[in-house]
Design an enzyme around this catalytic site. Structure first.
Site, PDB file in Angstrom:
ATOM      1  N   HIS A  45      25.091  26.507   4.226  1.00  0.00           N
ATOM      2  CA  HIS A  45      24.166  26.369   3.103  1.00  0.00           C
ATOM      3  C   HIS A  45      24.896  25.973   1.824  1.00  0.00           C
ATOM      4  CE1 HIS A  45      20.366  27.347   1.017  1.00  0.00           C
ATOM      5  NE2 HIS A  45      21.170  27.646   0.014  1.00  0.00           N
ATOM      6  N   GLU A  94      14.923  20.984  -2.786  1.00  0.00           N
ATOM      7  CA  GLU A  94      15.577  22.019  -1.984  1.00  0.00           C
ATOM      8  C   GLU A  94      14.713  22.383  -0.790  1.00  0.00           C
ATOM      9  OE1 GLU A  94      18.121  23.936  -1.707  1.00  0.00           O
ATOM     10  OE2 GLU A  94      19.201  24.084  -3.610  1.00  0.00           O
ATOM     11  N   HIS A 146      13.533  25.728   1.626  1.00  0.00           N
ATOM     12  CA  HIS A 146      13.533  27.190   1.711  1.00  0.00           C
ATOM     13  C   HIS A 146      12.833  27.589   3.007  1.00  0.00           C
ATOM     14  CE1 HIS A 146      14.161  30.751  -1.208  1.00  0.00           C
ATOM     15  NE2 HIS A 146      15.294  30.165  -0.951  1.00  0.00           N
ATOM     16  N   HIS A 181      14.011  29.105   6.088  1.00  0.00           N
ATOM     17  CA  HIS A 181      14.195  30.390   6.770  1.00  0.00           C
ATOM     18  C   HIS A 181      13.450  31.517   6.053  1.00  0.00           C
ATOM     19  CE1 HIS A 181      17.073  28.212   9.129  1.00  0.00           C
ATOM     20  NE2 HIS A 181      17.505  29.273   9.760  1.00  0.00           N
ATOM     21  N   GLU A 204      21.411  37.604  -4.266  1.00  0.00           N
ATOM     22  CA  GLU A 204      20.726  36.390  -4.700  1.00  0.00           C
ATOM     23  C   GLU A 204      19.425  36.716  -5.422  1.00  0.00           C
ATOM     24  OE1 GLU A 204      20.449  33.797  -1.281  1.00  0.00           O
ATOM     25  OE2 GLU A 204      22.573  34.018  -0.864  1.00  0.00           O
ATOM     26  N   SER A 242      19.306  21.239   5.442  1.00  0.00           N
ATOM     27  CA  SER A 242      19.049  22.545   6.024  1.00  0.00           C
ATOM     28  C   SER A 242      19.199  22.376   7.523  1.00  0.00           C
ATOM     29  CB  SER A 242      17.643  23.009   5.659  1.00  0.00           C
ATOM     30  OG  SER A 242      17.269  24.105   6.466  1.00  0.00           O
TER      31      SER A 242
END
Lengths: 271, 790
Positions: B71, B132, B134, B136, B359, B585
Site C-alpha cells: 500500500h 484513491e 478504499h 478493503h 491511521e 490496489s
C-alpha cells in the site's frame, strides 16, 4: 443607505459550507460581504455593526442532534439579545437551508408572537432521503416579506435544494391553526410546484422532501426574517442553471438573484 | 518468544533480537508482532540490524512493516518483473511515468511527487488531483470505509496546499440481486455494501461541503467478493503558495482529530487478501470518519497557506505518523525527532507503536518554521482545531522517536526507504473464448429497452442525488443534464471567480473487457475517459491511473497487469495525455476469487471558456446528427452480449493515432461553435447513446443504420449495440453542416440522423424501421431499475 456602504455578515460555524458562494452573490450586487466565524462574533459582540445577517447553508456542528440545533442554541445563549435587537430593528435576516433550520430552531421562524422559546415548527428528515436536485417554487408573498419584494407575486423560481432534513412540519394538533396564521400574516413565501406551476401537493420529487403543504420558505410576521430550503446562491448566475446550454447564449443570471437583489434594495430604501 | 523481550520501562515497549535468526524465527517474529513483511524483507531487516550492531524495537519493526507494505511502497509497480518478452525494470517507471517524461509538457507542475498530481490552470493557479482506492475497508464496513476513503483523498489535496473543490467516486459492486445462498462466509451482500458505500460517501462529501461531480457505478459478478471504491478529489491552488522548503529546526505540528486505536495496521490489511476472518481480525483497521473535523482543518490550512506560514504539509493516511514523519524527513534529506507522548489521544494507555502507526482520520502534519509557529497555532485555535507540536525536523538522516523521554525507535531513513526490490514472474495467456453465434433478435426496440434498464446502463440518479454536486456554486455542467436528468459525459467546473476558464473531469472504466484482454481493457478505459472529456469541450488532458487487481504473486494476475500497463504507455503517449498521478490496489482476492482486473482512468481537462461547454441533450428540431468514428464487429465484453448471455472474445480495439486526430478535429468544431450537443458511445453503443440524447433533450431522433460508417457485413443489432471505441454522436445545426464537415475532414464520420419534434426514437435499417419507440418509454426503462424520477 448607499449600496457600497451596506455590510452583510455571513456567520459561519464549523460545518458551514455555502458561505463563499453566498458572499459572492452579495459582492456581485456591490455589497460588502464578510464571512466571520461564529466564535468571533460571540467574542466581539459586533452583530449590530452589520446591516444584513445571513446564516448560510451547511452542516453546522455536523447537524448532530437535529439540523442546526447546536448552532441555534449556541447563538441564543451567546448573542440572543443582540439577535433579537437586530430583528426588532427591522434589519434583514436570511437563513438558507441550514440557516433556515437555525432560524426555526432558535424560534425566529415562524415567530408568530415574536421569538418563541421553543421551536414552533420542524424541518424534519426528508421522506425521500438526502436529495440534491433543482426544484421550482412559487412566490406567494403578498408584499409582507421584505426579502423577496423584487420577486413578482406568483412567479415561479427555479433553484436547487440539497438537504436530508427539510420537510417543513407544524405540530399536528396545531397545523391548521398555524397555517391559517401564516396566510393571515402573509408569512408564506415559497411553496413547491410542478412544472406547470400548480402546487406539488406533496408529490415527489416536485416537492422534494415531503414538506407539509409544500412549504419551501416562510418569513416572520414583520417580514424581515426569511428562511428557505432552496439555495438562491446556487441559482445566482445563469451558467449555474440546469438547462443553460439549451439556449444559444447562456443567460446572465438565474432566478436566485432576485432574492439577493430584494434584500439589498430593502436595506437601501429603509436605512 | 525468547527473541522478543519487554523493555524495563513503565509503558509497553519491546526489543527484538534479530541476530542470527533463521527464516522460521523471522516468520515467528513477524507473526507475533502482526507484521505483513515477507521472509525476504525480514532477512533484509535482520541484516541491517546486524550491520549497525543492535537489537530492533517494536516501534522500528512496525515502521518497516508500514513503509514496506504494498500500500505504501507499491513494491509490485517498482519491482523487477520477468516476462516472456523480457525483464521490466519497474512498471511505474517503464510504462506510466515514461509518458510524461517523453512528452515533457510545460503545463505539468508536479507529477508523481506529491500526494496529488498538479497541473497548470491559468498561469497563476494550478489544479491538483488525486484518486484513491478504499476497497478493503469498504468490504468490511462499507459506510466507514467509503467515508474515510473520501476523507483521505481530500486530505491528499490539502496536502499540496490546494483548496478542494470537487470529488469523484467510482464504485464497483456485485449484482444487487445476488443470490444470498451463494454468498461465502465473511462476504457481505452487494445490496448491503451498495447502501453503505453510497451513504458513506454522501455523508462525508455533503457534510464537508465539497461537490461530488463525476463518477460511475459498475455492477459485475467479479466484484461480489471484492467491492471496489474509488474516491477522488480535485483542488485549486495558487502556484506561489505551493511551499515545499522544510528546514532543520522546523516544528512538526500534528493538527486535527485525536489519535486512537482505529486504523491500526490499515496498510497491512490493505496489502493482504480478504478472508473469512477479515471481519474479526481487521475491523480495527477501518477508521472512523468525522467530516466536520476535516472541514475545520480545511479552513485552517487555507489560511495558513494564504500566509505562506508552513514550510511543508502532508496528510496522515496509510501508515499513520510513521509514514508522514519519515517520508517528509526523507524528502528533504533531513532527520526528525518526535515525542509520541505529546500526541493527543482519544484514550490513555496506547502503546508507543500504536500511536506511531495509528491511521485515525482527519489529521494533517505540518512543518512550521519557528518564527511562524505562534501564528499557525493561533489559526488552528480560531478554527477550533487541536494542533500540537510533536517534534522537530533535524539535520542528518535518521528519525528518533521518544516516549516519556525514552528513545523507543531510531530509524535510519536510508535503510527504511530502500526495501529489497521484489522480483516476480508473469505468465499471461489469452483466455480461450469464442465469439457467440445467435440469430438477430426480431424486435430491436425491445432489446434497446432492456439494455437501457441493464444495471450498468440504467440511470444512477439514485446514487448521484445522494451527493451534493452543486455546493460551492461552481458546477457549470452537472452530472445529470437538465430537468430530465440524462447522463452528462463529464463535469465542467468554473473554479475561479474572475475567469471563464474551467476544468472538465471525466472517467473511464471497462471491467468486462479486462476478462478478455487487460491490454484492450486499459486502452478502452483511457479512450473512454478522454472521449468523455472531449465531448464537453475539454482538452490538454492529464490522466490518473488507478489499478485494482488481484494478488500479483500469481503469475497470471501479474501478466495481465503488465499488459494493462503497456496499453497505458501506448495509448497515453499517442494521445499526448500524460499520467500525472495514480495509485494501485493489489491483493483484491476473496473466497470468490480475484477481482475483475480493473483500471480506472480519470481525465482532467481544460475548458478555455465554460460558456462554450457542450452537454449531451438534443437541442433543436431539424439539426443534423453525425456519428464520429468507425463501428466495428467487436462486441466482446459488451452490454449487448451480456444481455444475450455471452462474454465473447472480440474486445473493442483502438487506433490511437487516428482517434486522437479525430478528437482534435471535434474540439476545433466545438470551439468554432458548430456543435449543439455531443455524447460519447459507450455501454450499449449507438442505440443507448441516441436514446439518452433524445429523451434528455425531449426531442425526437431519426437514425439510419445504413449511414453508419462500419465494417462490412455487420447486422443491424451489431451496428446498434457495438461498443467500438473512439465514437461520439454530435448534433450540428443545419446552417453549420458544411463547416462541421470541413472541420472533420480526414476523420471517419457520417451524418446518421436528424432531430425531430416528434418525441420518438426511430431507427431504420436494411429491413426497414427496426426501432420505433416513444421517448417516455425509453426514459422510463432507463430510470426505473435503480429508482430515478421523471
Amino acid at each position: 443607505m448607499r449600496r457600497h456602504e451596506i455590510r452583510a455578515l455571513l456567520m459561519r460555524a464549523p460545518g458551514t459550507n455555502c458561505d463563499a458562494e453566498t458572499a459572492r452573490a452579495f459582492r456581485d450586487l456591490g455589497v460588502r460581504a464578510e464571512v466571520v466565524h461564529t466564535q468571533r462574533v460571540f467574542r466581539e459582540r459586533n452583530l449590530l455593526d452589520y446591516d444584513i445577517l445571513v446564516f448560510p447553508g451547511g452542516f453546522s456542528y455536523g447537524d448532530y442532534v437535529r439540523s442546526a440545533a447546536i448552532w441555534a442554541k449556541e447563538c441564543e445563549y451567546r448573542i440572543g439579545p443582540d439577535l433579537e435587537r437586530f430583528v426588532d430593528e427591522g434589519r434583514p435576516v436570511l437563513g438558507i437551508c441550514n440557516g433556515f433550520q437555525l432560524l426555526v430552531e432558535a424560534g425566529f421562524l415562524p415567530g408568530f408572537e415574536g421569538r418563541s422559546r421553543y421551536p414552533e415548527a420542524a424541518l424534519a428528515n426528508n421522506t425521500t432521503g438526502y436529495q440534491c436536485r433543482w426544484v421550482r417554487v412559487r412566490h406567494l408573498s403578498r408584499g409582507n416579506c421584505a426579502l423577496t419584494r423584487e420577486v413578482p407575486r406568483d412567479a415561479v423560481l427555479a433553484m436547487p435544494i440539497a438537504h436530508g432534513e427539510g420537510r417543513f412540519l407544524f405540530p399536528r394538533d396545531r397545523q391548521d391553526e398555524y397555517l391559517r396564521r401564516l396566510y393571515e400574516n402573509d408569512q408564506l413565501v415559497f411553496r413547491y410546484v410542478k412544472p406547470d406551476g400548480s402546487f406539488a401537493d406533496g408529490e415527489a420529487f416536485h416537492n422534494p422532501n415531503g414538506a407539509w403543504h409544500d412549504i419551501a420558505g416562510i418569513c416572520n410576521p414583520a417580514g424581515n426574517v426569511l428562511g428557505l430550503m432552496p439555495h438562491p446562491e446556487r441559482a445566482y448566475f445563469g451558467w449555474l442553471t440546469p438547462d443553460w446550454t439549451r439556449r444559444e447564449k447562456p443567460p446572465e443570471y438565474g432566478d436566485g438573484r432576485l432574492i439577493f437583489e430584494s434584500v439589498v434594495r430593502y436595506v437601501e430604501r429603509r436605512f | 518468544m525468547s527473541r522478543i523481550a519487554r523493555s524495563p520501562h513503565p509503558f509497553e515497549h519491546f526489543t527484538i533480537r534479530l541476530e542470527g535468526a533463521g527464516d522460521d524465527e523471522l516468520r515467528e517474529v513477524a507473526a507475533a508482532l502482526g507484521l505483513g513483511l515477507s521472509v525476504e524483507e525480514m532477512r533484509a531487516i535482520r541484516d541491517h540490524y546486524a550491520a549497525v550492531g543492535r537489537d530492533a524495537s517494536d516501534v522500528e519493526l512496525q515502521t518497516y512493516d508500514q513503509t514496506w507494505s504494498e500500500h505504501c511502497f507499491h513494491k509490485t509497480f517498482k519491482g523487477v518483473i520477468e516476462t516472456p518478452e523480457g525483464v521490466i525494470d519497474g512498471l511505474l517507471r517503464t510504462y506510466i511515468r515514461r509518458v510524461v517524461e517523453e512528452l515533457g509538457p510545460d503545463w505539468c507542475f508536479s507529477v508523481f511527487e506529491d500526494n496529488a498530481g498538479i497541473v497548470d490552470l491559468d498561469g497563476e493557479h494550478a489544479v491538483a488531483i488525486k484518486v484513491e482506492t478504499h476497497n478493503h475497508p469498504s468490504a468490511i464496513e462499507p459506510f466507514g470505509g467509503a467515508a474515510t476513503g473520501l476523507g483521505g483523498v481530500i486530505r491528499d489535496v490539502l496536502g499540496v496546499w490546494a483548496d478542494p473543490i470537487a470529488c469523484m467516486d467510482v464504485l464497483c459492486f456485485g449484482p444487487l440481486d445476488f443470490d444470498y445462498g451463494r454468498l461465502p462466509e465473511g462476504v457481505k451482500h452487494p445490496a448491503y455494501l451498495f447502501r453503505g458505500v453510497v451513504d458513506g460517501i454522501g455523508s462525508y462529501g455533503n457534510s464537508i461541503g465539497i461537490p461530488t461531480v463525476n463518477g460511475a457505478t459498475v455492477f459485475d459478478e467479479d466484484y461480489t467478493g471484492n467491492v471496489v471504491v474509488y474516491a477522488g478529489c480535485v483542488g485549486v491552488l495558487r502556484k506561489d503558495r505551493y511551499v515545499r522548503e522544510v528546514k532543520p529546526g522546523d516544528y512538526i505540528v500534528l493538527a486535527g482529530g485525536r489519535t486512537g486505536l482505529d486504523g491500526i495496521h490499515g496498510v497491512t490489511f490493505a496489502s493482504a487478501e480478504l478472508t473469512e476472518e477479515s471481519e474479526e481480525v481487521s475491523r480495527p483497521a477501518v477508521q472512523i470518519a468525522s467530516p466536520i473535523e476535516e472541514e475545520k482543518i480545511k479552513r485552517a490550512v487555507k489560511r495558513i497557506s494564504a500566509g505562506r506560514l508552513g514550510s511543508g504539509i502532508t496528510d496522515i493516511g496509510g501508515g499513520g505518523l510513521s509514514c508522514g514523519v519519515c517520508e517528509t524527513a526523507d524528502r528533504y534529506g533531513l532527520g526528525a525527532e518526535v515525542h509520541l507522548d505529546r500526541v493527543p489521544l482519544k484514550y490513555p494507555d496506547m502503546a508507543p507503536w500504536e500511536i506511531w502507526v495509528s491511521e485515525s482520520q482527519e489529521r494533517m502534519l505540518l512543518a512550521v518554521p519557528p518564527e511562524n509557529l505562534d501564528r499557525v497555532l493561533q489559526i488552528f485555535e480560531d478554527e477550533q482545531v487541536e494542533a500540537t507540536v510533536i517534534g522537530r525536523y533535524t539535520e542528518g538522516g535518521d528519525a528518533r522517536v521518544y516516549y516519556d523521554g525514552v528513545l523507543v525507535a531510531r530509524l535510519d531513513l536510508g535503510a527504511l526507504f530502500s526495501p529489497p526490490r521484489v522480483r516476480r514472474a508473469t505468465a499471461w495467456r489469452p483466455p480461450e473464448r469464442g465469439e457467440p453465434e445467435f440469430p438477430e433478435p426480431s424486435d430491436l426496440g425491445e432489446v434497446l429497452r432492456r439494455l437501457l434498464a441493464a444495471p450498468n446502463v440504467a440511470s444512477k440518479e439514485r446514487v448521484v442525488r445522494r451527493y451534493d454536486h452543486e455546493v460551492k456554486g461552481q458546477t457549470v455542467v452537472k452530472p445529470l443534464q437538465g430537468w430530465n436528468a440524462g447522463p452528462n459525459d463529464a463535469a465542467v467546473l468554473k473554479p475561479l471567480e474572475d475567469s471563464w476558464r474551467g476544468i472538465s473531469i471525466s472517467c473511464g472504466v471497462n471491467p468486462r473487457y479486462g476478462k478478455i484482454d487487460p491490454y484492450w481493457m486499459a486502452a478502452s478505459a483511457i479512450d473512454e475517459a478522454v472521449r468523455n472529456n472531449v465531448a464537453v469541450g475539454g482538452r490538454r488532458i492529464a490522466l490518473l491511473d488507478n489499478f485494482t487487481w488481484g494478488n500479483p504473486e500469481y503469475e497470471d494476475r501479474l501478466g495481465g497487469l503488465v499488459r494493462a500497463c503497456r496499453a497505458c504507455y501506448d495509448v497515453a503517449r499517442a494521445y499526448g495525455t500524460p499520467f500525472i498521478s495514480g495509485k494501485d490496489s493489489l491483493y483484491n482476492e476473496s473466497p470468490l476469487g480475484p477481482v475483475a482486473p480493473t483500471l480506472l482512468v480519470t481525465a482532467l481537462g481544460i475548458v478555455p471558456d465554460v460558456r462554450r461547454a457542450v452537454t449531451m441533450d438534443l437541442k433543436g428540431e431539424g439539426n443534423a446528427v453525425y456519428l464520429v468514428g468507425a463501428t466495428r464487429w467487436e462486441l466482446g465484453g459488451s452490454e449487448y452480449y451480456r444481455l444475450m448471455g455471452h462474454l465473447g472474445a472480440s474486445v473493442p480495439r483502438l487506433d490511437p493515432a487516428e482517434t486522437a486526430a479525430s478528437y482534435r478535429r471535434l474540439t476545433s468544431a466545438i470551439d468554432a461553435g458548430l456543435v449543439r450537443a455531443c455524447h460519447d458511445l459507450s455501454e450499449g453503443g449507438l442505440g443507448v447513446a441516441a436514446a439518452e440524447m433524445a429523451f434528455t433533450g425531449g426531442l425526437g431522433l431519426e437514425l439510419s443504420l445504413s449511414s453508419v460508417p462500419a465494417e462490412g457485413g455487420m447486422r443491424g443489432d451489431l451496428l446498434l449495440f457495438s461498443e467500438s471505441n473512439g465514437r461520439l454522436l454530435v448534433e450540428v445545426p443545419r446552417r453549420h453542416r458544411s463547416s462541421f464537415e470541413e472541420a472533420m475532414e480526414g476523420s471517419v464520420y457520417a451524418r446518421v440522423g436528424t432531430v425531430t419534434d416528434e418525441p420518438r426514437l426511430r431507427v431504420s435499417g436494411r429491413r426497414g424501421v427496426v426501432v420505433d419507440l416513444p421517448l417516455d418509454e425509453l426514459m422510463a426503462a432507463w430510470k426505473t431499475p435503480l429508482g430515478g424520477s421523471a
